[in-house]
Design an enzyme around this catalytic site. Structure first.
Site, PDB file in Angstrom:
ATOM      1  N   HIS A 101     -13.565 -27.297  29.242  1.00  0.00           N
ATOM      2  CA  HIS A 101     -12.429 -26.595  29.852  1.00  0.00           C
ATOM      3  C   HIS A 101     -12.767 -26.371  31.320  1.00  0.00           C
ATOM      4  O   HIS A 101     -13.845 -25.848  31.638  1.00  0.00           O
ATOM      5  CB  HIS A 101     -12.182 -25.255  29.139  1.00  0.00           C
ATOM      6  CG  HIS A 101     -11.295 -24.333  29.930  1.00  0.00           C
ATOM      7  ND1 HIS A 101     -10.040 -24.696  30.351  1.00  0.00           N
ATOM      8  CD2 HIS A 101     -11.499 -23.072  30.403  1.00  0.00           C
ATOM      9  CE1 HIS A 101      -9.503 -23.698  31.041  1.00  0.00           C
ATOM     10  NE2 HIS A 101     -10.372 -22.699  31.094  1.00  0.00           N
ATOM     11  N   HIS A 103     -11.157 -25.534  35.538  1.00  0.00           N
ATOM     12  CA  HIS A 103     -10.063 -25.075  36.397  1.00  0.00           C
ATOM     13  C   HIS A 103      -9.939 -26.099  37.531  1.00  0.00           C
ATOM     14  O   HIS A 103     -10.160 -25.771  38.695  1.00  0.00           O
ATOM     15  CB  HIS A 103     -10.363 -23.683  36.962  1.00  0.00           C
ATOM     16  CG  HIS A 103     -10.365 -22.597  35.928  1.00  0.00           C
ATOM     17  ND1 HIS A 103     -10.480 -21.263  36.239  1.00  0.00           N
ATOM     18  CD2 HIS A 103     -10.265 -22.641  34.574  1.00  0.00           C
ATOM     19  CE1 HIS A 103     -10.454 -20.528  35.135  1.00  0.00           C
ATOM     20  NE2 HIS A 103     -10.334 -21.346  34.104  1.00  0.00           N
ATOM     21  N   TYR A 128      -6.672 -46.369  31.986  1.00  0.00           N
ATOM     22  CA  TYR A 128      -7.790 -45.501  31.635  1.00  0.00           C
ATOM     23  C   TYR A 128      -7.338 -44.098  31.246  1.00  0.00           C
ATOM     24  O   TYR A 128      -7.966 -43.464  30.403  1.00  0.00           O
ATOM     25  CB  TYR A 128      -8.854 -45.487  32.750  1.00  0.00           C
ATOM     26  CG  TYR A 128     -10.018 -46.334  32.327  1.00  0.00           C
ATOM     27  CD1 TYR A 128      -9.813 -47.677  32.045  1.00  0.00           C
ATOM     28  CD2 TYR A 128     -11.278 -45.804  32.139  1.00  0.00           C
ATOM     29  CE1 TYR A 128     -10.852 -48.472  31.585  1.00  0.00           C
ATOM     30  CE2 TYR A 128     -12.321 -46.578  31.681  1.00  0.00           C
ATOM     31  CZ  TYR A 128     -12.109 -47.924  31.408  1.00  0.00           C
ATOM     32  OH  TYR A 128     -13.130 -48.692  30.943  1.00  0.00           O
TER      33      TYR A 128
HETATM   34  O1  LIG Z   1     -12.794 -20.664  32.641  1.00  0.00           O
HETATM   35  C1  LIG Z   1     -12.890 -19.490  32.310  1.00  0.00           C
HETATM   36  C2  LIG Z   1     -11.753 -18.736  31.782  1.00  0.00           C
HETATM   37  O2  LIG Z   1     -10.708 -19.589  31.488  1.00  0.00           O
HETATM   38  C3  LIG Z   1     -14.201 -18.819  32.476  1.00  0.00           C
HETATM   39  O3  LIG Z   1     -14.380 -17.859  31.487  1.00  0.00           O
HETATM   40  P1  LIG Z   1     -15.858 -17.535  31.001  1.00  0.00           P
HETATM   41  O4  LIG Z   1     -16.649 -17.138  32.237  1.00  0.00           O
HETATM   42  O5  LIG Z   1     -15.719 -16.413  30.022  1.00  0.00           O
HETATM   43  O6  LIG Z   1     -16.396 -18.810  30.400  1.00  0.00           O
END
Ligand SMILES: O=C(CO)COP(=O)(O)O
Length: 293
Positions: A101, A103, A128
């Site tokens: 995950h 950002h 791809y």
């Molecule tokens: O990406 C994050 C929240 O979406 C980071 O959260 P954490 O620091 O709890 O892993």
């Protein structure tokens, strides 16, 4: 060598891999500050996950959170607050061994655009993208760590290995950590391409080219991914007006009977609307399929 020893060395390697991939992602600016988290399932049961408030660029293999099968902390620092998100994806995607995950900027930007189809957040732009991500679902906004995101992920019924969290970022599952990382990178680059070409009327892959990739590379696409919504054999697709009329009835009934709680986005919210109509469309197709011919 005992079985015990092999397990331990696997875990050591996975701990190092998480830190190595985390650093690589961070150093290329794919997740800033202390954002992002990574998890890997362990063969002997349980999983490893990055600690909360940790920068992916500066992870310590010894401090990774080790969770048991039930998600309880066995050792290491306190785990990411996104454990419910990871758990929901593992629960619905049996083959998933790792989840990333991030950002990452372009994916986050994409998740806020009004025209995005929640069942195919990106068009089939490159081979791809299709080969690594298949199709990407968009789920509505939940605050980071909100366990309610699990229901949204479960609503996708395991059909998507790559998911965009609205106003938040991508979450991608893979058969290996490397596969999950590579797919996340492919998603980010494709989101960047989409933004570069937005409004320029670019040529996407044709349905024939998509079908060719599906055949040659065994790409699995969800029923609705990339214009494949006609894949329900022999059942006519309802019109938009039919779907909307039926969706209104279901929305009103659901709210009247409190079938979903108040935090559920109203049917008129653009993301929720499309998601809701997707479900209603499936109901209408199923009804039509069961009609005697
Ligand atoms: O990406 C994050 C929240 O979406 C980071 O959260 P954490 O620091 O709890 O892993």
């Amino acid at each position: 060598m005992t079985a015990m020893k092999t397990e331990t060395s696997d875990e050591t390697r996975l701990r190092e891999d998480i830190c190595r991939f985390g650093r690589s992602l961070f150093e290329r600016g794919l997740t800033p500050g202390s954002s992002g988290n990574i998890s890997v399932r362990l063969d002997g049961g349980g999983w490893l996950v990055t600690p909360t408030n940790a920068s992916l660029g500066f992870l310590d293999p010894a401090k990774l959170s080790r969770l048991d099968d039930q998600g309880r902390l066995v050792s290491g620092d306190a785990p990411t607050k996104e454990v419910p998100l990871h758990t929901a994806l593992y629960d619905t995607r049996g083959s998933a061994r790792a989840i990333v995950h991030l950002h990452s900027t372009h994916s986050v930007a994409l998740s806020m655009l009004p025209e995005i189809d929640p069942r195919a957040a990106l068009p089939p732009m490159t081979a791809y993208y299709l080969m690594k991500c298949g199709a990407t679902a968009l789920v509505p906004y939940y605050r980071p760590g909100d366990p309610a995101v699990a229901d949204a992920i479960k609503g996708l019924a395991g059909n998507y290995s790559s998911v965009l969290l609205a106003n938040h970022g991508p979450v991608v599952a893979g058969d290996t950590l490397e596969a999950a990382v590579f797919a996340t990178e492919e998603l980010e680059e494709t989101a960047k391409l989409y933004l570069l070409l937005r409004g320029m009327n670019p040529r996407y892959l044709s349905p024939e080219q998509v079908t060719d990739l599906v055949k040659v590379f065994g790409v699995t696409l969800p029923e609705h991914g990339h214009g494949h919504s006609h894949a329900v054999a022999g059942a006519p697709k309802p019109t938009d007006a039919e779907v909307e009329a039926a969706a209104h009835i279901l929305d009103e009934a659901g709210r009247h009977h409190h079938w979903w709680d108040k935090s559920v986005q109203p049917y008129t919210d653009p993301i929720a609307k499309s998601e809701f109509e997707g479900i209603v469309e499936q109901m209408l197709i199923a009804a039509s399929k069961s009609r005697p011919r």
